[in-house]
Design an enzyme around this catalytic site. Structure first.
Site, PDB file in Angstrom:
ATOM      1  N   LYS A  22       9.023  78.483  86.039  1.00  0.00           N
ATOM      2  CA  LYS A  22       8.711  79.364  84.910  1.00  0.00           C
ATOM      3  C   LYS A  22       7.463  78.889  84.180  1.00  0.00           C
ATOM      4  CE  LYS A  22      10.248  78.931  80.752  1.00  0.00           C
ATOM      5  NZ  LYS A  22      10.939  78.935  79.440  1.00  0.00           N
ATOM      6  N   CYS A 116      11.848  78.397  71.658  1.00  0.00           N
ATOM      7  CA  CYS A 116      12.919  77.472  71.304  1.00  0.00           C
ATOM      8  C   CYS A 116      12.668  76.838  69.939  1.00  0.00           C
ATOM      9  CB  CYS A 116      13.022  76.361  72.357  1.00  0.00           C
ATOM     10  SG  CYS A 116      13.641  76.924  73.948  1.00  0.00           S
ATOM     11  N   ARG A 121       5.392  73.126  66.909  1.00  0.00           N
ATOM     12  CA  ARG A 121       4.515  73.062  68.076  1.00  0.00           C
ATOM     13  C   ARG A 121       3.294  73.908  67.728  1.00  0.00           C
ATOM     14  NH1 ARG A 121       8.319  73.925  73.300  1.00  0.00           N
ATOM     15  NH2 ARG A 121       9.166  75.698  72.174  1.00  0.00           N
ATOM     16  N   PRO A 122       2.398  73.370  66.887  1.00  0.00           N
ATOM     17  CA  PRO A 122       1.320  74.180  66.325  1.00  0.00           C
ATOM     18  C   PRO A 122       0.298  74.597  67.370  1.00  0.00           C
ATOM     19  CG  PRO A 122       1.010  71.867  65.763  1.00  0.00           C
ATOM     20  CD  PRO A 122       2.344  71.962  66.429  1.00  0.00           C
TER      21      PRO A 122
END
Length: 416
Positions: A22, A116, A121-122
């Site tokens: 994926k 998620c 997670r910038p």
């Protein structure tokens, strides 16, 4: 909302085929935006995240045709370079359309991503890189808006190792004027797979798989046919499931080539692992030995396998320390494992797992994709029935999970 019912205590045995990755397929699907010619991809997994991205590309004007694991994309006419919140909110990887759209169309408007819930997670590294290449970028009302006449090659240094950032900037640089150098680049195999596809499309890329990638921009890219690499995280997950249950399995259409850190830990835990051509065999002992884990960027131990190893350590002999250095807030599965009887203590980014003789079935809730996998592994080992709620997380990353587990002898079924 669907749930997964697992009757534990069955030793896994048999053979299962691994799907395409994926995390390789998503950026490569986005790469089709860079060319007016058709791009055909094979070994594409049938997952919710893939469906979401294909729908998003379709909204932009890309013609998508799918035949099982083969997908053909025709982006000859992109009439809407926008990724709206409604399409993006469930999947962080949708930010990967930003670089290709800016490079190809000169403009993009992309909603800040979801996915998620495992900490910050910038996307600032993506934005900083595009700005260095000449794009005017603003972030307003939850959208990243980038405009440029043509991107210009530049020397880019990412403040942290970022896989999607490396992929986004590498794709953007393919159509830039001049050479782009990405320093502190991610080395993950999925980055290499993307680079291989881009090269097949006519891109000029060197250094993929190292921390310095060089891209010399070209005026246009061609169509191509590319096979998506095997999913190393799915591979590792099934190996862990077999290890936890004391099983013996053979996984086909995969390789240990990108799994050294995971295989080494499984062998330390007492498993025999044999590599064949396009297949892996694992034979587990009656009870595993606990192993310490420290997540780090590739080629070190992957954060996407941390939860699965917490599950196998929960029933191993001895105590193990697990340190998560990539994401904060990625121990949410620990509380759910405790509901099954696991002995886990959390201190910041470190978990201490004391193995217990047995787990007991219970109802638990999935919190993210890989956490879901850890609960499946624990449920396979636990005595009695385990019900996992919110398994839409699993559908984002594991193709035909129940079917593959059943082929290995597990008693598992989906319930409403």
């Amino acid at each position: 909302m669907d749930k997964l019912l697992i009757e534990g205590g069955v030793r896994l045995a048999g053979e299962a085929a691994i799907s395409g990755a994926k995390n390789a397929a998503l950026p490569i699907l986005c790469a089709a935006l860079l060319t007016r010619e058709p791009v055909t991809l094979t070994n594409v997994p049938q997952l919710n995240d893939i469906d979401t991205l294909l729908n998003l590309l379709g909204q932009m004007g890309v013609k998508v045709s799918r035949d099982n694991a083969a997908v053909t994309l025709d982006a000859s006419a992109i009439d809407n370079p926008v990724a709206p919140y409604e399409m993006v909110k469930t999947m962080r990887a949708s930010i990967l359309v930003l670089g290709p759209l800016v490079a190809r169309c000169g403009e993009a408007r992309v909603s800040l991503p979801g996915g998620c819930a495992i900490g910050a997670r910038p996307v600032d590294q993506h934005i900083k890189g595009l700005q260095a290449m000449g794009a005017q970028v603003t972030v307003e009302h939850g959208y990243v808006h980038a405009v440029v006449s043509r991107l210009a090659g530049a020397r880019l240094f990412t403040d942290m190792v970022t896989v999607t950032g490396t992929e986004n900037l590498m794709m953007a640089a393919c159509l830039a004027d001049g050479e782009t150098v990405i320093e502190n680049a991610a080395r993950e195999p999925e980055v290499v797979d993307l680079a291989n596809c881009l090269v097949a499309m006519g891109a000029r890329i060197s250094g993929a798989g190292t921390d310095v990638i060089r891209i010399r921009g070209v005026d246009r890219l061609n169509g191509a046919t590319h096979r998506i690499m095997p999913d190393r995280i799915e591979t590792g997950t099934y190996l862990c499931a077999a290890a936890a249950t004391g099983g013996e399995i053979r996984l086909t259409r995969t390789s240990t080539a990108y799994l050294d850190a995971v295989v080494d830990k499984l062998m330390d835990a007492g498993c025999d692992v044999v590599t064949e051509r396009d297949a892996i065999r694992l034979k587990a002992p009656a009870r595993l030995t606990s192993v310490n884990i420290r997540t780090s960027p590739y080629p070190a131990f992957p954060t996407d396998m941390q939860a699965q190893f917490m599950a196998i350590n929960a029933v191993a002999s001895g105590a193990a320390m697990i340190r998560e250095t990539i994401f904060e807030n990625r121990f949410m599965h620990a509380v759910e494992l405790q509901r099954l009887g696991a002995d886990i203590r959390i201190d910041g980014n470190t978990a201490v797992v004391q193995g217990v003789e047995r787990l007991q079935g219970a109802t638990v809730m999935a919190t993210d994709l890989r956490a879901s996998a850890s609960l499946v592994i624990a449920g396979l080992v636990a005595e009695g029935e385990t019900v996992i709620e919110r398994i839409y997380h699993l559908d984002r990353g594991y193709e035909r999970l129940e079917e593959k587990l059943a082929a290995l002898g597990a008693h598992v079924r989906r319930i409403a």
